[in-house]
Enzyme design. Structure first.
Site, PDB file in Angstrom:
ATOM      1  N   SER A 209      41.019  27.478  -0.544  1.00  0.00           N
ATOM      2  CA  SER A 209      39.822  27.250   0.279  1.00  0.00           C
ATOM      3  C   SER A 209      39.585  25.760   0.446  1.00  0.00           C
ATOM      4  O   SER A 209      38.505  25.332   0.825  1.00  0.00           O
ATOM      5  CB  SER A 209      38.600  27.900  -0.386  1.00  0.00           C
ATOM      6  OG  SER A 209      38.435  27.366  -1.680  1.00  0.00           O
TER       7      SER A 209
ATOM      8  N   ASN B 231      33.144  29.161 -11.920  1.00  0.00           N
ATOM      9  CA  ASN B 231      32.128  30.098 -11.419  1.00  0.00           C
ATOM     10  C   ASN B 231      30.735  29.468 -11.350  1.00  0.00           C
ATOM     11  O   ASN B 231      30.027  29.617 -10.359  1.00  0.00           O
ATOM     12  CB  ASN B 231      32.087  31.356 -12.295  1.00  0.00           C
ATOM     13  CG  ASN B 231      33.356  32.167 -12.158  1.00  0.00           C
ATOM     14  OD1 ASN B 231      34.218  31.827 -11.344  1.00  0.00           O
ATOM     15  ND2 ASN B 231      33.485  33.226 -12.935  1.00  0.00           N
TER      16      ASN B 231
ATOM     17  N   HIS C  30       5.504  40.933  30.283  1.00  0.00           N
ATOM     18  CA  HIS C  30       6.485  41.755  31.014  1.00  0.00           C
ATOM     19  C   HIS C  30       7.145  40.961  32.149  1.00  0.00           C
ATOM     20  O   HIS C  30       7.610  41.553  33.120  1.00  0.00           O
ATOM     21  CB  HIS C  30       5.838  43.022  31.590  1.00  0.00           C
ATOM     22  CG  HIS C  30       5.056  43.792  30.584  1.00  0.00           C
ATOM     23  ND1 HIS C  30       5.565  44.846  29.870  1.00  0.00           N
ATOM     24  CD2 HIS C  30       3.777  43.645  30.149  1.00  0.00           C
ATOM     25  CE1 HIS C  30       4.646  45.327  29.047  1.00  0.00           C
ATOM     26  NE2 HIS C  30       3.553  44.606  29.189  1.00  0.00           N
TER      27      HIS C  30
ATOM     28  N   SER D 107      29.943  24.031  39.462  1.00  0.00           N
ATOM     29  CA  SER D 107      30.839  25.179  39.590  1.00  0.00           C
ATOM     30  C   SER D 107      32.163  24.703  40.154  1.00  0.00           C
ATOM     31  O   SER D 107      32.223  23.713  40.891  1.00  0.00           O
ATOM     32  CB  SER D 107      30.194  26.205  40.525  1.00  0.00           C
ATOM     33  OG  SER D 107      31.184  26.944  41.209  1.00  0.00           O
TER      34      SER D 107
ATOM     35  N   LYS E  57      26.202  24.092  43.220  1.00  0.00           N
ATOM     36  CA  LYS E  57      25.634  24.603  41.970  1.00  0.00           C
ATOM     37  C   LYS E  57      25.275  23.542  40.947  1.00  0.00           C
ATOM     38  O   LYS E  57      25.964  22.534  40.780  1.00  0.00           O
ATOM     39  CB  LYS E  57      26.629  25.562  41.330  1.00  0.00           C
ATOM     40  CG  LYS E  57      26.771  26.846  42.095  1.00  0.00           C
ATOM     41  CD  LYS E  57      25.629  27.786  41.825  1.00  0.00           C
ATOM     42  CE  LYS E  57      26.112  28.936  40.989  1.00  0.00           C
ATOM     43  NZ  LYS E  57      25.054  29.593  40.302  1.00  0.00           N
TER      44      LYS E  57
ATOM     45  N   GLU F 144      22.406  28.223  28.200  1.00  0.00           N
ATOM     46  CA  GLU F 144      23.135  29.474  27.941  1.00  0.00           C
ATOM     47  C   GLU F 144      23.877  29.386  26.607  1.00  0.00           C
ATOM     48  O   GLU F 144      23.941  30.352  25.847  1.00  0.00           O
ATOM     49  CB  GLU F 144      24.084  29.779  29.104  1.00  0.00           C
ATOM     50  CG  GLU F 144      23.311  30.155  30.366  1.00  0.00           C
ATOM     51  CD  GLU F 144      24.113  30.007  31.653  1.00  0.00           C
ATOM     52  OE1 GLU F 144      25.355  29.929  31.589  1.00  0.00           O
ATOM     53  OE2 GLU F 144      23.476  29.966  32.736  1.00  0.00           O
TER      54      GLU F 144
ATOM     55  N   LYS G 274      31.216  29.846   1.597  1.00  0.00           N
ATOM     56  CA  LYS G 274      31.122  28.460   2.080  1.00  0.00           C
ATOM     57  C   LYS G 274      31.451  28.334   3.565  1.00  0.00           C
ATOM     58  O   LYS G 274      30.738  27.694   4.328  1.00  0.00           O
ATOM     59  CB  LYS G 274      32.046  27.551   1.261  1.00  0.00           C
ATOM     60  CG  LYS G 274      31.347  26.877   0.123  1.00  0.00           C
ATOM     61  CD  LYS G 274      31.604  27.377  -1.244  1.00  0.00           C
ATOM     62  CE  LYS G 274      32.928  27.877  -1.608  1.00  0.00           C
ATOM     63  NZ  LYS G 274      32.809  29.061  -2.517  1.00  0.00           N
TER      64      LYS G 274
END
Ligand code: ARG
Length: 463
Positions: free
Chosen positions: A29, A116, A162, A283, A289, A296, A331
């Site tokens: 690791s 540990n 709504h 775009s 665009k 996003e 981790k």
């Protein structure tokens, strides 16, 4: 780095064959946990200082070990350290190197200690400081939100339920709502410090130790408040990891909700806010665009945070006490979640600095959808002593009338209003004014301009 004379693994006497390359590749690791090197060295220094204080090792050995550890720290920070997957993780890489630097006496470092308890100690120290870092980045975001709110106290827009026009609000009130979410995130991260402040070091492999160690001493040295109470639980416990991942998930979820809202407001249909060119993307085919890609990104990233939280919950599910290799993945999961959240917070901060409300459009949209209907109902209750349900019904009848006449509520004249409620006077017309509407919500926490000003002041003082 000098050549390693003894390149055997620590357990080479017992396990005679080297691991297969594949085992080494999947079992190690080091590429992940080398990030814990500072915490590991700090933990080791505190540990040997304690061993010396308790007369378990000599002054000379303690100093030699600390000298070696500091040298290793320098080597790693200067990128002169050669990490090896053969020694699995950061703990064994450092121990192996210590042997090369100071010789056999390095062997004293692991007295009354196991990987540990070592790894949890390192990890708790790391998460504690990551928690503080996140809190301070959240503060930056709060500051930027406050700045934008301050400029927009009088910017009126529709408040939505709504996603339909509900009642008029100040744009600043929305921004201050985001601040409340982030303030709760800060509190949530701070609560975690309680568990993070319990020191695992000294729990050793799982039983504690026969050496006369002083866990209060290492706690103090390493900035913990107290030692943990039960060695088996300590070695098994990853609740502090879950707490951190959950707090990250909630914060990421907040960012995602806000991002989605801003995406909607930025859409051509709503067109309530504009984003500067710094935070939009073009775009490849549609030349016109300007897409809110960064928003996003923020909306999407909550998904990976939840995934990480669920990975950890699933690793822990049904896992007997105490240590198992399964836990090693903690981790990677935490680092990924942490780094992603930090990026999200920084990006969101940038977006706040590159976002402008389209004030005219906000007002235009706020003027549609009979948005002052509730104000009219409240007016009838307050001025014509009607029960709210009756006022509600009368108002609904007035809305029906406006709809039939294709007029907004403020375009109805008094005579038209009187056909529904004859007691009305021209005083009623003021309720259709959006400024009056916003400013009338003076209840604590409401959207009135004064309330918002006071709330901004309160947070400005706090930061
Ligand atoms: N790299 C290990 C981990 O992070 C350290 C603990 C290893 N302990 C053991 N008994 N193999 O989980």
């Amino acid at each position: 780095m000098t050549k390693n004379k003894n390149n055997q693994t620590i357990w080479g006497t017992r396990i005679k064959n080297n691991h297969s390359m594949l085992f080494q590749k999947v079992g190690n690791s080091i590429d992940i946990d080398k990030r814990l090197y500072k915490e590991d060295i700090a933990g080791s220094i505190a540990h040997v200082e304690m061993l010396f204080k308790q007369k378990i090792i000599s002054f000379k050995i303690k100093n030699k070990i600390i000298y070696g550890l500091k040298k290793i720290e320098k080597e790693i920070s200067k990128k002169k350290f050669e990490f090896s997957i053969k020694y699995e993780d950061i703990h064994m890489n450092i121990e192996k190197r210590l042997f090369q630097i100071i010789g056999e006496e390095a062997g004293y470092i692991h007295t009354a200690r196991s990987r540990n308890d070592q790894v949890i100690t390192d990890f708790k120290i790391w998460i504690k400081s990551a928690t503080q870092d996140i809190i301070s980045i959240i503060d930056r975001v709060i500051k930027s939100s406050l700045k934008l709110a301050e400029k927009n106290i009088n910017t009126i827009m529709p408040g939505f339920t709504h996603l339909k026009n509900a009642q008029a609000v100040s744009f600043a009130h929305y921004l201050m709502a985001y601040i409340e979410m982030f303030e709760r995130d800060k509190k949530r991260f701070s609560f975690n410090l309680n568990n993070l402040n319990e020191n695992p070091l000294g729990s050793v492999a799982l039983t504690g130790t026969s050496f006369n160690i002083d866990r209060n001493y290492t706690s103090k040295k390493l900035g913990f408040k107290t030692p943990t109470n039960n060695s088996i639980d300590t070695i098994s416990d990853r609740d502090f990891v879950l707490d951190f991942l959950f707090s990250i998930s909630v914060c990421a979820m907040h960012i995602s909700r806000i991002a989605e809202e801003l995406i909607i407001w930025n859409s051509d249909g709503f067109n309530l806010i504009s984003l500067s060119d710094k935070v939009v993307t073009g775009s490849s085919i549609m030349p016109q665009k300007k897409n809110p890609d960064l928003l996003e990104y923020l909306r999407g990233k909550s998904g990976t945070s939840y995934g990480n939280l669920f990975s950890m919950l699933t690793i822990l599910k049904g896992l007997p006490l105490s240590y198992f290799k399964d836990l090693q993945d903690d981790k990677e999961i935490v680092f990924r979640s942490n780094d992603t959240l930090i990026n999200c917070l920084k990006i969101f901060d940038e977006i706040l600095k590159n976002l402008n409300p389209n004030k005219n459009r906000m007002l235009e949209l706020a003027n549609s959808g009979y948005i002052t209907a509730t104000d009219l109902a409240d007016y009838l209750v307050q001025n014509h002593s009607m029960p709210f349900r009756k006022a509600y019904k009368k108002t609904a009848t007035i809305v029906n009338l406006a709809e039939k006449k294709r007029k907004r509520l403020d375009e109805l004249d008094l005579a038209e209003l009187k056909t529904i409620e004859p007691k009305l006077t021209k005083d009623v017309l003021k309720v259709f004014d959006l400024k009056n509407s916003v400013n009338s919500k003076k209840s604590y926490g409401g959207t009135s301009f004064d309330n918002i000003k006071k709330m901004i002041m309160k947070y400005k003082k706090q930061i």
